[in-house]
Write a protein that holds these residues in place. Structure first.
Motif, PDB file in Angstrom:
ATOM      1  N   CYS A   1       0.845  -1.195   0.000  1.00  0.00           N
ATOM      2  CA  CYS A   1       0.000   0.000   0.000  1.00  0.00           C
ATOM      3  C   CYS A   1       0.880   1.244   0.000  1.00  0.00           C
ATOM      4  CB  CYS A   1      -0.897   0.024   1.235  1.00  0.00           C
ATOM      5  SG  CYS A   1      -2.106  -1.294   1.268  1.00  0.00           S
ATOM      6  N   CYS A   2       0.359   2.314  -0.568  1.00  0.00           N
ATOM      7  CA  CYS A   2       1.084   3.585  -0.544  1.00  0.00           C
ATOM      8  C   CYS A   2       0.650   4.432   0.648  1.00  0.00           C
ATOM      9  CB  CYS A   2       0.895   4.338  -1.855  1.00  0.00           C
ATOM     10  SG  CYS A   2      -0.789   4.891  -2.166  1.00  0.00           S
ATOM     11  N   LEU A   3      -0.486   4.061   1.291  1.00  0.00           N
ATOM     12  CA  LEU A   3      -0.992   4.798   2.443  1.00  0.00           C
ATOM     13  C   LEU A   3      -1.928   3.900   3.232  1.00  0.00           C
ATOM     14  CD1 LEU A   3      -1.421   7.513   4.016  1.00  0.00           C
ATOM     15  CD2 LEU A   3      -3.311   7.964   2.431  1.00  0.00           C
ATOM     16  N   ILE A   4      -1.873   4.034   4.556  1.00  0.00           N
ATOM     17  CA  ILE A   4      -2.812   3.360   5.440  1.00  0.00           C
ATOM     18  C   ILE A   4      -3.506   4.438   6.263  1.00  0.00           C
ATOM     19  CG2 ILE A   4      -3.066   1.774   7.387  1.00  0.00           C
ATOM     20  CD1 ILE A   4      -0.436   0.424   6.330  1.00  0.00           C
ATOM     21  N   ILE A   5      -4.826   4.399   6.253  1.00  0.00           N
ATOM     22  CA  ILE A   5      -5.625   5.327   7.048  1.00  0.00           C
ATOM     23  C   ILE A   5      -6.240   4.504   8.162  1.00  0.00           C
ATOM     24  CG2 ILE A   5      -7.586   6.915   7.068  1.00  0.00           C
ATOM     25  CD1 ILE A   5      -7.022   7.379   4.071  1.00  0.00           C
ATOM     26  N   LEU A   6      -5.950   4.877   9.399  1.00  0.00           N
ATOM     27  CA  LEU A   6      -6.319   4.061  10.551  1.00  0.00           C
ATOM     28  C   LEU A   6      -7.096   4.865  11.572  1.00  0.00           C
ATOM     29  CD1 LEU A   6      -5.915   1.602  12.534  1.00  0.00           C
ATOM     30  CD2 LEU A   6      -3.726   2.640  13.116  1.00  0.00           C
ATOM     31  N   GLU A   7      -8.242   4.330  11.975  1.00  0.00           N
ATOM     32  CA  GLU A   7      -8.950   4.889  13.126  1.00  0.00           C
ATOM     33  C   GLU A   7      -8.216   4.338  14.326  1.00  0.00           C
ATOM     34  OE1 GLU A   7     -11.229   6.391  15.983  1.00  0.00           O
ATOM     35  OE2 GLU A   7     -11.069   4.238  15.922  1.00  0.00           O
ATOM     36  N   LEU A   8      -7.763   5.191  15.215  1.00  0.00           N
ATOM     37  CA  LEU A   8      -6.788   4.799  16.236  1.00  0.00           C
ATOM     38  C   LEU A   8      -7.269   3.776  17.251  1.00  0.00           C
ATOM     39  CD1 LEU A   8      -3.922   5.185  17.117  1.00  0.00           C
ATOM     40  CD2 LEU A   8      -4.645   7.082  18.526  1.00  0.00           C
ATOM     41  N   THR A   9      -8.533   3.644  17.469  1.00  0.00           N
ATOM     42  CA  THR A   9      -8.994   2.694  18.475  1.00  0.00           C
ATOM     43  C   THR A   9      -9.934   1.641  17.885  1.00  0.00           C
ATOM     44  OG1 THR A   9     -10.705   4.261  19.096  1.00  0.00           O
ATOM     45  CG2 THR A   9      -8.731   4.241  20.451  1.00  0.00           C
ATOM     46  N   PRO A  10      -9.440   0.755  17.016  1.00  0.00           N
ATOM     47  CA  PRO A  10     -10.292  -0.322  16.519  1.00  0.00           C
ATOM     48  C   PRO A  10     -10.756  -1.193  17.683  1.00  0.00           C
ATOM     49  CG  PRO A  10      -8.232  -0.238  15.305  1.00  0.00           C
ATOM     50  CD  PRO A  10      -8.111   0.705  16.469  1.00  0.00           C
ATOM     51  N   SER A  11     -11.873  -1.876  17.502  1.00  0.00           N
ATOM     52  CA  SER A  11     -12.491  -2.606  18.605  1.00  0.00           C
ATOM     53  C   SER A  11     -11.680  -3.797  19.095  1.00  0.00           C
ATOM     54  CB  SER A  11     -13.886  -3.069  18.185  1.00  0.00           C
ATOM     55  OG  SER A  11     -13.802  -3.900  17.047  1.00  0.00           O
ATOM     56  N   GLU A  12     -10.929  -4.467  18.233  1.00  0.00           N
ATOM     57  CA  GLU A  12     -10.232  -5.692  18.636  1.00  0.00           C
ATOM     58  C   GLU A  12      -8.979  -5.442  19.461  1.00  0.00           C
ATOM     59  OE1 GLU A  12      -9.435  -8.436  15.492  1.00  0.00           O
ATOM     60  OE2 GLU A  12     -11.429  -8.184  14.675  1.00  0.00           O
TER      61      GLU A  12
END
Length: 95
Positions: free
Chosen positions: A46-57
């Protein structure tokens, strides 16, 4: 073709971001779980990863550490929590 991975446990947010980023030169994909995200990253560059900082797992910090072990891909963190401590944790993890 460039690939962007969106990681968030809210599928509607994933779909909105994908819709806005995807074009003729960029494919956007999303994962709603940490497991799915790691599997995707093992099989794709991937050229970029967009992450929501608090995933549920698991904590977003742990996920960023796992991503950093595999690649130097830029990680853009989305978060509702705008505190300094929250941002420092994200930077310290490798975002």
């Amino acid at each position: 073709m460039k690939k962007i991975l969106i990681i968030d446990d809210d599928i509607d947010i994933c779909k909105q971001i994908k819709y806005n980023l995807q074009n003729e030169t960029t494919e956007a994909y999303y994962a709603t779980s940490v497991t799915d995200a790691l599997l995707f990253l093992m099989r794709n560059d991937c050229c970029l990863i967009i992450l929501e900082l608090t995933p549920s797992e698991t904590g977003g910090d742990e996920l960023i550490h796992a991503i950093r072990k595999r690649a130097s891909t830029p990680v853009l963190v989305l978060s509702c929590d705008g505190s300094i401590q929250h941002m420092e944790r994200a930077y310290a993890s490798g975002a």
